[in-house]
Scaffold this active site. Sequence first.
Site, short mmCIF file in Angstrom:
data_model
loop_
_atom_site.label_atom_id
_atom_site.label_comp_id
_atom_site.label_asym_id
_atom_site.label_seq_id
_atom_site.Cartn_x
_atom_site.Cartn_y
_atom_site.Cartn_z
N ASP A 330 -5.04 -31.29 -38.46
CA ASP A 330 -5.91 -30.27 -37.81
C ASP A 330 -5.55 -28.70 -38.31
O ASP A 330 -4.18 -28.23 -37.92
CB ASP A 330 -6.18 -30.04 -36.54
CG ASP A 330 -7.37 -29.39 -35.86
OD1 ASP A 330 -8.38 -29.01 -36.75
OD2 ASP A 330 -7.46 -29.34 -34.46
N LYS A 379 -10.40 -32.68 -30.63
CA LYS A 379 -9.96 -31.14 -31.10
C LYS A 379 -9.33 -30.57 -29.50
O LYS A 379 -8.39 -29.88 -29.76
CB LYS A 379 -11.43 -30.23 -30.88
CG LYS A 379 -11.23 -29.02 -31.62
CD LYS A 379 -10.58 -29.26 -33.06
CE LYS A 379 -11.29 -28.23 -34.19
NZ LYS A 379 -10.74 -28.45 -35.46
N LYS A 422 -17.06 -17.50 -35.83
CA LYS A 422 -16.60 -18.10 -34.54
C LYS A 422 -16.09 -16.89 -33.64
O LYS A 422 -15.28 -16.13 -33.97
CB LYS A 422 -15.42 -19.25 -35.11
CG LYS A 422 -15.02 -19.61 -33.75
CD LYS A 422 -14.02 -20.82 -34.23
CE LYS A 422 -12.93 -21.25 -33.47
NZ LYS A 422 -12.31 -22.31 -33.98
N LYS A 496 -2.26 -27.60 -36.50
CA LYS A 496 -2.20 -27.23 -35.17
C LYS A 496 -1.54 -28.31 -34.31
O LYS A 496 -0.70 -27.90 -33.47
CB LYS A 496 -3.91 -27.25 -34.70
CG LYS A 496 -4.15 -26.31 -34.07
CD LYS A 496 -5.56 -26.41 -33.39
CE LYS A 496 -6.80 -26.77 -34.18
NZ LYS A 496 -7.66 -25.77 -34.69
P1 NAI Z 1 -18.58 -28.68 -42.05
O1 NAI Z 1 -19.35 -29.71 -41.00
O2 NAI Z 1 -19.16 -27.75 -42.51
O3 NAI Z 1 -18.17 -29.82 -43.23
C1 NAI Z 1 -17.69 -31.18 -43.16
C2 NAI Z 1 -18.24 -31.66 -44.19
O4 NAI Z 1 -17.89 -33.33 -44.12
C3 NAI Z 1 -19.68 -32.10 -44.09
O5 NAI Z 1 -20.26 -31.51 -45.22
C4 NAI Z 1 -20.10 -33.63 -43.87
O6 NAI Z 1 -21.34 -33.84 -44.38
C5 NAI Z 1 -18.91 -34.00 -44.54
N1 NAI Z 1 -18.48 -35.58 -44.01
C6 NAI Z 1 -18.41 -35.97 -42.87
N2 NAI Z 1 -18.11 -37.31 -42.80
C7 NAI Z 1 -17.73 -37.53 -44.01
C8 NAI Z 1 -17.14 -38.75 -44.60
N3 NAI Z 1 -16.89 -39.72 -44.01
N4 NAI Z 1 -16.94 -38.60 -45.82
C9 NAI Z 1 -17.24 -37.36 -46.65
N5 NAI Z 1 -17.68 -36.42 -46.26
C10 NAI Z 1 -17.96 -36.47 -44.58
O7 NAI Z 1 -17.17 -28.28 -41.38
P2 NAI Z 1 -15.96 -27.47 -41.87
O8 NAI Z 1 -16.22 -26.18 -41.06
O9 NAI Z 1 -15.97 -27.32 -43.31
O10 NAI Z 1 -14.74 -27.96 -41.05
C11 NAI Z 1 -14.22 -29.28 -41.52
C12 NAI Z 1 -13.11 -29.79 -40.58
O11 NAI Z 1 -11.92 -28.77 -40.58
C13 NAI Z 1 -13.66 -30.18 -39.59
O12 NAI Z 1 -13.25 -31.07 -38.86
C14 NAI Z 1 -12.92 -28.99 -38.26
O13 NAI Z 1 -12.96 -29.26 -37.29
C15 NAI Z 1 -11.81 -28.83 -39.12
N6 NAI Z 1 -11.11 -27.30 -39.06
C16 NAI Z 1 -11.67 -26.41 -39.47
C17 NAI Z 1 -11.44 -25.04 -39.23
C18 NAI Z 1 -11.90 -23.90 -39.38
O14 NAI Z 1 -11.51 -22.86 -39.24
N7 NAI Z 1 -12.93 -23.94 -40.26
C19 NAI Z 1 -9.87 -24.89 -38.38
C20 NAI Z 1 -9.42 -26.18 -37.95
C21 NAI Z 1 -9.91 -27.26 -38.46
#
Ligand code: NAI
Length: 540
Positions: A330, A379, A422, A496
């Site tokens: 994370d 989370k 956020k 994290k």
């Molecule tokens: P997002 O939802 O915009 O992107 C995630 C992508 O993963 C989506 O395009 C989705 O279609 C794809 N996806 C889901 N399952 C999949 C799989 N099995 N194989 C391939 N692709 C798959 O989310 P975001 O904002 O990009 O965040 C990504 C991750 O990072 C989340 O788990 C989030 O909790 C974690 N994270 C993000 C932080 C931030 O500040 N943006 C901070 C800490 C963690």
Amino acid sequence: MTLPAFEPKIIVNNDKCTIEGNTLKSKYTYTSNLVTKNDSTNSYIVDTVKKDYEFNVDLNLPKLGIMLVGLGGNNGTTLLASVLANKNNLEFYSKNFKGLKKANYYGSVTQSSTIKLGIDPKTNDEIYVPFTDILPLSNPNDFVITGWDISDLNCFEAMQRACVLEHDLQMQLKDEMEKIKPLKSIYYPDFIALNQNERANHCFNRKSEAEGNKDPLSLDGLTKNKWSHVEQIRDDIRNFKKENNLDKVIVLWTANTERYSTIEAGVNDNADNLLNAIKNDHSEVSPSTIFAVASILEGVPYINGSPQNTFVPGVIDLAEREHSFIAGDDFKSGQTKMKSVLAQFLVDAGIKPLSIASYNHLGNNDGFNLSSPMQFKSKEISKRGVCDDMIESNQILFNDKVGKTIDHCIVIKYLNAVGDSKVAMDEYYSELMLGGHNRISIHNVCEDSLLATPLIIDLLVMTEFCTRVTYKKLGEGATDYEQFYPVLTLLSYWLKAPLTRPGFKPINGLMKQRAALENFLRLLIGLPPLDDLRFEERLI
Ligand code: NAI
């Protein structure tokens, strides 16, 4: 192909470090203080033990390929866009600035921060140099990037969907971004929120309409055979490496947060059981674990940027067996990063935090996924543990008599309207001397993905660096150079809930994590750890 070798910018005038060909060799004496507590007298005995090491750093920079799981997400597209924007020196208009804004990597420790080298003897001023001047580090502009996504949008469409970057910048990136389309991925609907189902139209375990599936989004259209999924991902990694003539590849999970997998004896408790469980299509093997296993079997480092327990004991066992690097969990981007500074500050100042209340609301797809209870739980677990080592470090404030916990609540709500901006609100309520109280409130708003993406860059740069470091214990008859232990805890600064080597507890305090990084780089070029003693000023 090998990129041009590093031109040293810092010459350390001592006998600790030499360059032989393309290898930097350094000697370092590590001092550990071994403490035994005598309970009957309530006193401590400390033995100082010294061990001599020799480190080698391969100074050749590899042609590096990056494979993101979740390439079409907010972080995935922002990473790709930031690399292209910096590589092409783009300038763009933004309502936040007068004139043109130049692309940069603000928020990245490796690209935008400095390290203290020493002191100028004439002025007594402290001298700082860019992180990248210490040793050769991969330049993110040279990353070759691809990845997987369960959504079929090309990277330009996905960047538009994410609503993170300025319109002008998006349009300048259009031609390059739309050429890049994620590879098909695997979708096990039990692991991410069901609200993601409509997005999952690009999965190699889900038949499309063209393949005769009448309703391509029906959950019945999913095919099994998890071992074939491992093989497909391994093929993808190999093909990417070959097609782009890459020296090294790193795989990083920035896909949706999954629910926790249950740890079951005989299923995921050791490497062999896990491999069998995959072959038997066991329901507790998550997509992220499939990606981790495939990467480990390919000898490719795997980083988990989400909170779920991808690294079940069987994965750690497999990584140890295959000597393949893993790190997680994370990204530590906003609220938890602040907490790992502020809670540490309070405890180190002798102030007792009584409660920490952390509220978040966000309107991006990550927030939408986290609005589902099982994914939120992952989370919550990852955010909750951040103060544990701080509590344990101070037995005056935290003990059996006065209590050993901080009341800690974490709330995350999905609020579509705020998009990727956020909002994090934190209240730290602490006890002062003689019954006084102190309340610190923080209200933090920022583009979530613009905080997370520089961290991803740092994780990738430093992971690649760790693959080029080997060491030997001197004086113990060791002849071979070893690599780091497979769990790369040196990367904890960006994580994290740092995954640790079994038998070790995580260190969460941000300053401690940063000190470990800085001092490690310093020792490799023959400099002692930073102690900030400043005897020049303090002694006569
Ligand atoms: P997002 O939802 O915009 O992107 C995630 C992508 O993963 C989506 O395009 C989705 O279609 C794809 N996806 C889901 N399952 C999949 C799989 N099995 N194989 C391939 N692709 C798959 O989310 P975001 O904002 O990009 O965040 C990504 C991750 O990072 C989340 O788990 C989030 O909790 C974690 N994270 C993000 C932080 C931030 O500040 N943006 C901070 C800490 C963690």
